[in-house]
Design an enzyme around this catalytic site. Structure first.
Site, short mmCIF file in Angstrom:
data_model
loop_
_atom_site.label_atom_id
_atom_site.label_comp_id
_atom_site.label_asym_id
_atom_site.label_seq_id
_atom_site.Cartn_x
_atom_site.Cartn_y
_atom_site.Cartn_z
N LYS A 1 0.85 -1.18 0.00
CA LYS A 1 0.00 0.00 0.00
C LYS A 1 0.89 1.24 0.00
O LYS A 1 1.96 1.24 0.62
CB LYS A 1 -0.89 -0.03 1.25
N SER B 1 -9.51 1.68 3.33
CA SER B 1 -8.65 2.49 2.49
C SER B 1 -7.61 1.70 1.69
O SER B 1 -6.96 2.24 0.80
CB SER B 1 -7.92 3.53 3.35
N GLY C 1 -11.26 -0.73 9.76
CA GLY C 1 -11.91 -1.32 8.61
C GLY C 1 -11.12 -1.32 7.31
O GLY C 1 -11.59 -1.86 6.30
N SER C 2 -9.92 -0.77 7.29
CA SER C 2 -9.24 -0.51 6.02
C SER C 2 -8.58 -1.72 5.38
O SER C 2 -8.16 -1.65 4.22
CB SER C 2 -8.21 0.61 6.19
#
Length: 546
Positions: free
Chosen positions: A124, A206, A225-226
């Site tokens: 990421k 994300s 939650g990403s």
């Protein structure tokens, strides 16, 4: 109660979807180390090939790591800015082929370092990699373009030491979705990422690009939650580790209290391999120092009988906001879980559910943390060509470069930045940190496990992240199902919130072994594939000898 399995401390298991491995008959020339003619080799389909399958082919000399990098680069090119324009990848590593060749030679001379030797992995774009090898680390923002990091992020360094090839930087919701009310998957540098399952579909975030699935596996980050949400929406397995199990050093932060780094992969086995490599202590991240000195081998938790004799609880109150189709499929999955030997306690609601729902403590903690943590991160950079030093500078940069960052009509907001800039580290902040731990852990997840004598909690992935986020607890998500083919295609604004065949997952707090047992019993991931244009066509047989 005492854990009876190898655990991710108090994790959550989320269910997504598993895809069938196909065979491609080679049309290429004989690989350098192979003693079998290439046209006799059955190469693993890169849409679903596992780490173990790729290692087997590498060891037998059927193909090389150079071949793998070439194939994945070609597959990314097919769908990233061409075809469906998924915008999953911001940039690829210009040094990847050189690294692959060196690792091929090392394999030939010394043998492999381990299960990730020569395997391409995505990062990421908030996880630092050596600037000298040619990639940026920007959280998707032009504000950090060209900045020079002092070193690899600790997790990237551990991948590199294990022989993994850092293939490229995945797109993300800019600043890990902490800039403002902006559609998931958008960054100034990467543009708007979309789902490979629903044309122009919401990829969630994300860790959007990490979960679109253009490589063997990827690292994502999660604050709330990403990792779990994009894995849920893109038919993948995602592990959000306990805060402190993996180092955040070298990762562009949101919150020191909630940030964590974890793997996103196609199977529980592959995710476990990657987690075993990246977990462990790091002097640059004090939260990791409470971990045992020896990192567990999480692949030892891969037991098909792991659900036999365990007690799982369903916090049913969380499901009231979930799509009826997802709830129906989730309820059906409970029968599968019972058939595998588990006792399901339903409902097993959190005693402080109402307080959790009403609490605003997480907002106070994350916004205050970000203002402090982002300034510290930028201060450690060796060079920042744009001159930004802190959050106020980032806000001003976005205004001055609105044509790149605050792009109308959907991507103009930076309200979270503005609210964070107005925070102060004070007693209210300290009280919020303590209250979060109490709500999420002591009187939330921990209390529920004790009250119902449970080994884990189980729920749809869409509603799993919140309590674990504020408690610092882990979650694992695996494929559960898909919305029906006759689901109405939502309007694109700019992405579609739902549509036919959109994946969704099931989440469990606590154990990799439970996730593996469910995955192996159902193989849900393979029941629906990505839409045809989003499936890259390049295979190993197309690059070998070329």
């Amino acid at each position: 109660m005492a854990d009876r399995r190898l655990t991710l401390p108090s994790s959550i298991l989320a269910v997504c979807v598993l895809l069938l491995a196909f065979i491609c008959a080679s049309r290429g020339q004989t690989p350098q180390r192979s003693v079998i003619p290439a046209n006799k080799v059955n190469f693993p389909d890169l849409y679903e090939a596992s780490i173990a399958e790729l290692q087997d082919g590498l060891e037998k000399g059927y193909f090389t790591s150079v071949d793998l990098v070439k194939a994945y680069f070609a597959r990314i090119e097919e769908v990233n800015l061409q075809g469906p324009v998924l915008r999953a990848i911001i940039e690829t590593n210009p040094s990847a082929l050189t690294q692959a060749a060196a690792l091929d030679l090392e394999r030939k001379l010394k043998g492999p370092r381990g299960p990730l030797h020569g395997i391409p992995i995505l990062l990421k774009d908030n996880i630092a990699s050596l600037h000298s090898e040619g990639m940026n680390t920007t959280a998707g923002s032009f504000a950090l373009l060209g900045s020079v990091v002092p070193r690899d992020a600790h997790v990237a360094a551990k991948l590199r030491a294990a022989g993994a090839i850092l293939l490229g930087k995945a797109n993300l919701s800019e600043w890990a979705h902490f800039r403002g009310n902006v559609p998931s998957g958008f960054s100034g540098r990467g543009g708007q990422a979309t789902s490979p399952y629903v044309p122009l579909g919401d990829p969630s975030g994300s860790s959007s690009g990490s979960a679109i699935g253009t490589a063997m596996a990827a690292l994502g980050t999660e604050t709330d939650g990403s990792i779990i949400s994009p894995s849920n929406m893109n038919n993948l397995v995602g592990i959000k580790p306990t805060v402190g199990l993996t180092s955040r050093a070298g990762v562009i932060p949101i919150s020191v209290h909630q940030d964590t780094v974890g793997p996103i992969a196609r199977s529980v086995a592959d995710a476990a391999v990657v987690l075993s490599i990246i977990a462990g202590r790091d002097p640059r991240d004090n939260f990791t120092l409470v971990q045992p000195p020896e990192v567990p081998d999480y692949t030892k938790a891969l037991r098909k009988d792991a659900l036999r004799g365990v007690r799982l609880g369903v916090p049913r109150q969380f499901l009231t906001s979930v799509n009826n189709q997802i709830v129906s499929t989730f309820n059906a999955s409970l029968d599968v879980i019972r058939s595998l030997g588990a006792t399901v306690v339903d409902p097993a609601d959190l005693p402080d559910f109402a307080e959790l729902e009403a609490s605003g403590n997480e907002t106070i903690v994350t916004r205050t943390d970000f203002k402090v943590d982002i300034s510290q991160h930028i201060a450690e950079l060796l060079e920042v060509p744009t001159g930004v030093k802190d959050l106020a500078d980032l806000i001003a940069f976005n205004i001055a470069h609105a044509d790149e960052e605050l792009v109308p009509p959907f991507w103009t907001d930076q309200s979270t930045f503005l609210a964070s800039e107005n925070t102060t580290v004070n007693q209210a902040f300290s009280d919020a940190v303590a209250a979060d731990k109490d709500l999420g852990a002591t009187h939330g997840i921990d209390a529920t496990l004790r009250q119902f004598d449970l080994d884990a909690l189980l729920m749809p992935s869409a509603v799993a992240p919140g309590p674990a986020a504020i408690a610092g607890y882990p979650i694992i998500t695996v494929p559960l199902g898909f919305l029906p083919p006759n689901t109405t295609l939502a309007p694109a604004q700019p992405t579609r919130s739902s549509g036919p065949n959109q994946p969704f997952g099931i989440a469990e707090f606590r154990l990799i072994s439970f996730a593996f047992a469910y995955e192996q019993a159902t193989h849900n991931r393979l029941k629906v594939l990505a839409f045809p244009e989003a499936i890259p066509k390049t295979q190993l047989c197309d690059v070998i000898g070329k």
